[in-house]
Design a protein around this motif. Structure first.
Motif, short mmCIF file in Angstrom:
data_model
loop_
_atom_site.label_atom_id
_atom_site.label_comp_id
_atom_site.label_asym_id
_atom_site.label_seq_id
_atom_site.Cartn_x
_atom_site.Cartn_y
_atom_site.Cartn_z
N GLN A 189 27.59 -16.81 49.08
CA GLN A 189 27.22 -15.99 50.24
C GLN A 189 28.43 -15.11 50.57
N TRP A 233 27.29 -22.04 55.44
CA TRP A 233 26.56 -20.81 55.16
C TRP A 233 25.70 -20.48 56.38
N VAL A 283 23.23 -13.77 49.89
CA VAL A 283 23.38 -14.77 48.85
C VAL A 283 23.05 -14.12 47.51
N CYS A 290 26.37 -24.14 44.86
CA CYS A 290 26.79 -23.16 45.86
C CYS A 290 28.33 -23.07 45.89
N THR A 308 15.81 -21.60 52.54
CA THR A 308 17.16 -22.16 52.63
C THR A 308 17.18 -23.64 52.21
N ALA A 331 19.12 -13.29 55.57
CA ALA A 331 20.49 -12.75 55.63
C ALA A 331 20.88 -12.41 57.08
#
Length: 323
Positions: A248, A211, A174, A198, A190, A271
């Protein structure tokens, strides 16, 4: 109305014998030319004449000539047979050496960062191969659409494909621009994404991609919201750099932006790791020399060049996500 056309079994039997006799005006010389006995040539011609229903040669003890039917048959059969022989030679040539058209279906995003250096060196190494790249976000049936191979993220390669890695596994990260984060706090969890703009990606199926994250081995997905929906990664990358929102994206795609400080990496601890990018094709049994040459070229690329990394041996794609 559509007509049905069929080729009778054995329709070409005897044609080569006929053409050789017509060329030499001799059954004996035709037999020597084709490496068979004169009786075999005579039998082949007789069978051809019977099947056609016309006498093709006038035979005497001293000479061999063509009848009117033979002349007309020769005028049509000779160029047709030569074309068949030429077609066979072309097909045989493609099966013996890297040549012809190599068609690849690839996502647009990987063309500049992955394929351009690879294709350039491949074209220099194999000048008889023409490379066609169809850049699209669509996940197509490469066999049905006439492609030799495809290139996709590993999670989107079907399990029945033979897959060759083009990159090592990499993370989905991200990122956002310094300008974006100048007016907002950086997310540390998150759950914080609810307060952020986003950038989203619409899959080829029409669905909005969630995501993906990983928290100490626990994989999960989150539906996010924001001001922009794109159908490809380069558009999302450009929007993130312009400060429209956070995105992302595959880590190799954002590496340059991070180095140039045009982007800032956030939520690093969450991640997820992806299998990487793969070249894939339907079957080893059907592989042509042009594709084999491309696969070998991929594997020969230095592992440290930062672009493509091949591994020894193709392998069957494992169980992966669907589209």
């Amino acid at each position: 109305m559509k007509q049905n056309f069929t080729v009778r079994q054995g329709a070409l039997d005897g044609v080569e014998a006929f053409l050789s006799v017509a060329r030499h005006r001799s059954f004996r010389k035709a037999a020597a030319d084709l490496g068979v006995t004169p009786s075999a040539i005579s039998q082949a011609v007789r069978v051809l004449e019977t099947r056609i229903g016309a006498v093709l040669f006038i035979r005497t003890t001293r000479s061999v000539g063509l009848t009117e039917a033979g002349e007309r048959f020769l005028s049509r059969a000779k160029p047709a047979f030569e074309e068949l022989v030429a077609a066979s030679e072309v097909a045989r040539g493609l099966s013996e050496r890297p040549a012809g058209l190599l068609r690849l279906s690839v996502p647009r995003a990987i063309v500049p960062i992955l394929l351009e250096p690879l294709i350039a060196s491949f074209c220099k190494a194999y000048p008889e191969v023409e490379v066609e790249i169809a850049a699209s976000k669509e996940l197509i049936d490469i066999a049905a659409e006439g492609f030799d191979a495809g290139i996709r993220l590993g999670q989107y390669v079907a399990a029945d494909m033979v897959a060759v890695p083009l990159t090592p596994p990499f993370r989905l990260v991200v990122v956002g621009s310094p300008a974006y984060f100048a007016a907002r706090s950086r997310p540390t969890h998150t759950d914080d994404l609810r307060q952020h703009a986003c950038l989203r990606w619409r899959r080829s199926s029409g669905a909005l991609a969630l995501w993906s994250f990983n928290d100490k081995g626990r994989a999960f997905e989150i539906a996010v919201s924001g001001p922009l929906i794109a159908s490809d990664f380069p558009t999302m990358l450009g929007a993130a750099i312009e400060g429209i929102g956070i995105a992302q994206l595959p880590e190799p795609m954002v590496a340059e932006g991070l180095r140039a400080r045009k982007l800032i990496h956030v939520l690093e601890a969450y991640a997820p790791l992806t299998p990487g990018v793969f070249l894939y094709y339907p079957s080893r049994r059907q592989i042509m020399p042009k594709l084999r040459a491309f696969i070998d070229h991929v594997k020969s690329r230095p592992a440290g060049d930062g672009k493509v990394r091949g591994q020894d041996g193709a392998r069957r794609a494992g169980s992966r996500k669907g589209r």
